[in-house]
Motif scaffolding. Structure first.
Motif, PDB file in Angstrom:
ATOM      1  N   ALA A 163       6.929   3.017  -2.666  1.00 32.80           N
ATOM      2  CA  ALA A 163       6.665   2.276  -3.905  1.00 32.80           C
ATOM      3  C   ALA A 163       5.544   1.268  -3.699  1.00 32.80           C
ATOM      4  CB  ALA A 163       7.941   1.577  -4.378  1.00 32.80           C
ATOM      5  N   GLY A 164       5.532   0.590  -2.547  1.00 31.56           N
ATOM      6  CA  GLY A 164       4.477  -0.374  -2.277  1.00 31.56           C
ATOM      7  C   GLY A 164       3.102   0.273  -2.263  1.00 31.56           C
ATOM      8  N   GLY A 168       0.074  -0.236  -5.128  1.00 30.25           N
ATOM      9  CA  GLY A 168      -1.101  -0.926  -4.612  1.00 30.25           C
ATOM     10  C   GLY A 168      -0.814  -2.283  -4.006  1.00 30.25           C
ATOM     11  N   ASP A 169       0.412  -2.504  -3.558  1.00 30.46           N
ATOM     12  CA  ASP A 169       0.798  -3.784  -2.962  1.00 30.46           C
ATOM     13  C   ASP A 169       0.540  -3.731  -1.465  1.00 30.46           C
ATOM     14  OD1 ASP A 169       1.825  -6.208  -2.299  1.00 30.46           O
ATOM     15  OD2 ASP A 169       3.920  -5.707  -2.722  1.00 30.46           O
ATOM     16  N   GLY A 172       2.551  -6.492   0.521  1.00 33.00           N
ATOM     17  CA  GLY A 172       3.963  -6.163   0.637  1.00 33.00           C
ATOM     18  C   GLY A 172       4.201  -4.976   1.549  1.00 33.00           C
ATOM     19  N   TRP A 173       3.250  -4.037   1.579  1.00 31.10           N
ATOM     20  CA  TRP A 173       3.403  -2.838   2.414  1.00 31.10           C
ATOM     21  C   TRP A 173       3.401  -3.197   3.888  1.00 31.10           C
ATOM     22  CZ3 TRP A 173       1.239   0.909   5.719  1.00 31.10           C
ATOM     23  CH2 TRP A 173       1.766   2.194   5.576  1.00 31.10           C
ATOM     24  N   ARG A 174       2.700  -4.312   4.224  1.00 29.35           N
ATOM     25  CA  ARG A 174       2.629  -4.732   5.621  1.00 29.35           C
ATOM     26  C   ARG A 174       3.746  -5.707   6.000  1.00 29.35           C
ATOM     27  NH1 ARG A 174      -2.989  -5.187   4.283  1.00 29.35           N
ATOM     28  NH2 ARG A 174      -2.681  -7.416   3.945  1.00 29.35           N
ATOM     29  N   VAL A 241      10.283  -0.784 -11.414  1.00 30.35           N
ATOM     30  CA  VAL A 241      11.010  -1.984 -11.847  1.00 30.35           C
ATOM     31  C   VAL A 241      11.646  -2.706 -10.664  1.00 30.35           C
ATOM     32  CG1 VAL A 241      12.988  -2.797 -13.193  1.00 30.35           C
ATOM     33  CG2 VAL A 241      11.402  -1.139 -14.176  1.00 30.35           C
ATOM     34  N   THR A 242      12.306  -1.965  -9.796  1.00 34.00           N
ATOM     35  CA  THR A 242      13.008  -2.615  -8.683  1.00 34.00           C
ATOM     36  C   THR A 242      12.032  -3.164  -7.651  1.00 34.00           C
ATOM     37  OG1 THR A 242      13.285  -0.453  -7.586  1.00 34.00           O
ATOM     38  CG2 THR A 242      15.104  -1.240  -8.965  1.00 34.00           C
ATOM     39  N   TYR A 243      10.919  -2.463  -7.413  1.00 35.72           N
ATOM     40  CA  TYR A 243       9.935  -3.004  -6.471  1.00 35.72           C
ATOM     41  C   TYR A 243       9.297  -4.260  -7.041  1.00 35.72           C
ATOM     42  CZ  TYR A 243       6.326  -3.229  -2.923  1.00 35.72           C
ATOM     43  OH  TYR A 243       5.536  -3.647  -1.889  1.00 35.72           O
ATOM     44  N   ARG A 244       9.059  -4.261  -8.326  1.00 39.96           N
ATOM     45  CA  ARG A 244       8.460  -5.430  -8.975  1.00 39.96           C
ATOM     46  C   ARG A 244       9.393  -6.633  -8.880  1.00 39.96           C
ATOM     47  NH1 ARG A 244       8.563  -8.175 -13.739  1.00 39.96           N
ATOM     48  NH2 ARG A 244       6.585  -8.895 -14.617  1.00 39.96           N
ATOM     49  N   ALA A 245      10.684  -6.416  -9.097  1.00 36.68           N
ATOM     50  CA  ALA A 245      11.657  -7.502  -8.990  1.00 36.68           C
ATOM     51  C   ALA A 245      11.766  -7.975  -7.540  1.00 36.68           C
ATOM     52  CB  ALA A 245      13.014  -7.046  -9.509  1.00 36.68           C
TER      53      ALA A 245
END
Length: 258
Positions: A163-164, A168-169, A172-174, A241-245
């Motif tokens: 999801a990250g 494009g996060d 967060g991916w790192r 939605v859950t990754y955003r939260a």
């Protein structure tokens, strides 16, 4: 990004309200996608219906016995592989669509993000296959249970990586993946809550079609193709939605109440 802190006295309430909000929002977005991004859902709806056309031509719905006889027919599986590929693509691209706001942006993924996505997917499917083999190779029920639990948790954590990359996060991916376990569990819970009933309906459509007149079979299979599209849309919405939260042990990354 600063977290939305959870007071010690209100942690359970905040978690319950936030989880319900994520579930409700994911369900709403899964329906909105049919109007907002029909092309993305067509990636699975079209091959799903094409497989049903092949199944009907093979006489699969004449009876349960006929279904068993042609279940592994090469023609059915040829469309089946296309459907599975379309299902995965629709899930992932729907999640990215809600993050980018347009189908074109969802399809045009920067190469660094695409590379991260491919790495995350390789880890997801590779580890899943390895753990499944490990569980099946063991004849001890306790070991199988432990491996199954590890599989579910590790797959959920790797889905956070997927999801990250999709959204494009890069920061967060790192980040520390262990710290994102609450996000992984929320993602698993919300996705499963939407996926399971739709999957049951998908199976029921086939059962209802056995032995029915042709018009009923065609109607059920058309409806079933839309159900599979909704299933893909629901999982994609849940990922977004859950990754955003993004709940962590310290609280929500963003207020889950939309």
């Amino acid at each position: 990004m600063a977290s939305v802190a959870l007071n010690s006295s209100g942690k359970l309430t905040s978690a319950a309200v936030g989880t319900w909000s994520c579930l409700w929002t994911s369900a709403v977005l899964s329906l909105k996608a049919f109007r907002a991004a029909p092309f993305l859902l067509a990636l699975v709806i079209v091959p799903e219906f094409a497989q049903h056309v092949a199944e009907i031509s093979l006489g699969m719905f004449d009876s349960r016995e006929a279904a068993m006889a042609v279940a592994n027919h090469p023609l059915r599986w040829a469309f089946g592989f296309a459907k599975i590929a379309g299902l995965v693509a629709a899930m992932l691209l729907t999640a990215r669509f809600w993050a980018t706001g347009s189908v074109r942006a969802a399809l045009r993924m920067p190469l660094p993000d695409l590379g991260r996505l491919l790495i995350a997917l390789a880890l997801l499917f590779g580890s899943g296959a390895a753990l499944e083999w490990l569980g099946s190779a063991s004849g001890v029920p306790l070991i199988k249970g432990v491996v199954t639990a590890i599989t579910w948790l590790s797959q959920a954590m790797l889905m956070v990586m997927v999801a990250g990359a999709l959204l494009g996060d890069r920061e967060g991916w790192r980040s520390n993946l262990v710290a994102r376990i609450p996000t992984a569990l929320l993602m698993l819970l919300v996705a499963a809550a939407l996926f399971v009933p739709l999957q049951l309906l998908h199976g029921a459509n086939h059962s209802w079609a056995f032995g029915q007149p042709a018009a009923v079979v065609w109607g059920l299979m058309l409806f079933d193709s839309l159900v599979v599209g909704l299933l893909a849309s629901a999982v994609g919405a849940a990922l977004f939605v859950t990754y955003r939260a993004g709940p962590t042990r310290d609280g929500w990354t963003r207020d889950p109440r939309w």
